[in-house]
Design an enzyme around this catalytic site. Structure first.
Site, PDB file in Angstrom:
ATOM      1  N   HIS A 154       0.808  -1.219   0.000  1.00 35.65           N
ATOM      2  CA  HIS A 154       0.000   0.000   0.000  1.00 35.65           C
ATOM      3  C   HIS A 154       0.847   1.278   0.000  1.00 35.65           C
ATOM      4  O   HIS A 154       0.718   2.132   0.862  1.00 35.65           O
ATOM      5  CB  HIS A 154      -0.976  -0.003   1.173  1.00 35.65           C
ATOM      6  CG  HIS A 154      -1.854  -1.219   1.225  1.00 35.65           C
ATOM      7  ND1 HIS A 154      -2.724  -1.450   2.255  1.00 35.65           N
ATOM      8  CD2 HIS A 154      -1.996  -2.260   0.369  1.00 35.65           C
ATOM      9  CE1 HIS A 154      -3.365  -2.584   2.037  1.00 35.65           C
ATOM     10  NE2 HIS A 154      -2.929  -3.089   0.891  1.00 35.65           N
ATOM     11  N   TYR A 257     -13.253   9.706   3.323  1.00 33.42           N
ATOM     12  CA  TYR A 257     -13.858   8.599   2.597  1.00 33.42           C
ATOM     13  C   TYR A 257     -13.971   7.320   3.433  1.00 33.42           C
ATOM     14  O   TYR A 257     -14.276   6.254   2.905  1.00 33.42           O
ATOM     15  CB  TYR A 257     -13.113   8.384   1.277  1.00 33.42           C
ATOM     16  CG  TYR A 257     -13.398   9.555   0.356  1.00 33.42           C
ATOM     17  CD1 TYR A 257     -14.414   9.502  -0.589  1.00 33.42           C
ATOM     18  CD2 TYR A 257     -12.731  10.765   0.525  1.00 33.42           C
ATOM     19  CE1 TYR A 257     -14.727  10.603  -1.381  1.00 33.42           C
ATOM     20  CE2 TYR A 257     -13.038  11.870  -0.252  1.00 33.42           C
ATOM     21  CZ  TYR A 257     -14.042  11.786  -1.198  1.00 33.42           C
ATOM     22  OH  TYR A 257     -14.356  12.890  -1.967  1.00 33.42           O
TER      23      TYR A 257
END
Length: 373
Positions: A154, A257
């Site tokens: 990531h 988000y």
């Protein structure tokens, strides 16, 4: 009732127009021609980013740590002058973009996993440099994420220029509960900086104490694709989520988000991650996949070479090795269709100056999307 159908019914009853849907048509979409992939170059085995020079040559990053210049599909010796790169799991040499005024100023930008900085391991950095023959010069690190991690997942690293600003992504580095919702830490966020690395004075968190002033939006897991909607000018991103939770988002200034507290899907080991699919003050994706397709690169089609695809979004799916088409209306996804299957693991998608769509495919190199006829 299946969860996706139940959520759709709830969206109608609650008037939630932005709720993501997950229906994918796995047959050939009505009215679309068939497409095939044409070999361009097999010289780069792990292509991750692509950019075109004014003379038509292509710069291609290899995640294994090399940068190549392709001329007529042929790669010469790797370009010298790269920084030290920590090739670590999903990390390595990542994306590349040219400054919008490259012909005037010569600046190019690369993202990579950088072993410099605090702590062991590496984190995502953004460097700008100039191309002098087959060597980079004038190297400047304009953003270095903190703190380093030995985890190999990531890194994010996608970049794009919009309205003169450089937007880029940094993933949660596999430490989602520590990094993502904390504005004082890098990771799990979209960023916006000026072309020299300075911070725009209208960034949403510039006056928030202890917040990283480059942050544009937060609550993301690992954004692996970035593109500009040609009709609206908005930036769209693909977010590689957990199992059953890949997303498409439109990251807007200052918005949250939700990751890891709000989202879809479960961990790959079967554990539940996000506690809910909705939360106060947290944005919904405009699309999500269940089951996941392992989203990577994305690109809007603006070329007249593909009239049936124009202004729609192409998405690379690592799982299933496919290229999907999302049919778009303004800021809504109408439906998703498998455009090509068995394509290989598409890591990067970019529209070239010749109007063709180019795909960077792991282990196979660069290919071009063409009508089958």
């Amino acid at each position: 009732m299946k969860r996706s159908n139940w959520l759709g019914a709830m969206a109608l009853s609650l008037g939630v127009s932005a709720l993501a849907m997950t229906f994918t048509d796995h047959s050939q979409a009505q009215g679309l021609p068939e497409f095939t992939l044409q070999d361009v170059s097999s010289d780069v085995q792990m292509p991750w980013g692509m950019a075109w020079l004014p003379d038509g040559d292509m710069l291609v990053t290899d995640r294994n740590g090399e940068l190549y210049r392709l001329s007529d599909g042929q790669a010469g010796s790797p370009i010298a002058g790269l920084p030290e790169i920590h090739v670590n799991g999903q990390g390595g040499l990542l994306d590349i973009v040219l400054h919008p005024e490259y012909e005037t100023n010569g600046w190019l930008y690369i993202s990579y996993s950088d072993p410099e900085g605090d702590g062991e391991g590496s984190n995502t950095s953004i460097m700008r440099a100039k191309l002098d023959g087959n060597r980079l010069s004038n190297q400047e690190v304009i953003y270095r994420a903190e703190i380093n991690s030995t985890r190999g997942q990531h890194y994010g690293g996608r970049m794009i220029f919009n309205d003169g600003y450089l937007f880029f992504t940094i993933g949660d580095r596999g430490d989602h509960f520590t990094n993502v919702q904390d504005l004082s830490r890098d990771g799990g966020k979209t960023y916006r900086i000026n072309d020299d690395g300075s911070i725009p004075q209208d960034n949403p968190f510039i006056n928030v104490p202890n917040a990283k002033p480059a942050i544009w939006s937060y609550g993301h897991r690992n954004q692996q694709g970035i593109a500009i909607n040609p009709l609206t000018g908005q930036i769209w991103t693909s977010e590689h989520g957990p199992r059953g939770g890949d997303e498409i988002n439109i990251p807007e200034a200052g918005k949250n988000y939700g990751w890891p507290y709000v989202g879809y899907g479960i961990n790959y080991n079967g554990e539940v991650l996000a506690e809910a699919t909705h939360g106060a003050g947290m944005e919904q994706p405009i699309w999500y996949w269940d089951p996941s397709i392992a989203t990577a690169g994305i690109e809007f089609v603006s070329s007249d070479r593909y009239p049936e695809l124009k202004n729609h979004l192409l998405v690379g799916g690592l799982r299933g090795s496919k290229l999907e088409l999302l049919e778009i209306s303004d800021d809504r996804v109408i439906r998703s269709t498998d455009l090509i299957t068995d394509s290989g693991r598409i890591r990067a998608i970019r529209q070239g100056p010749d109007g063709y769509i180019y795909l960077g495919i792991e282990g196979e190199g660069i290919k071009r999307l063409i009508p089958a006829n």
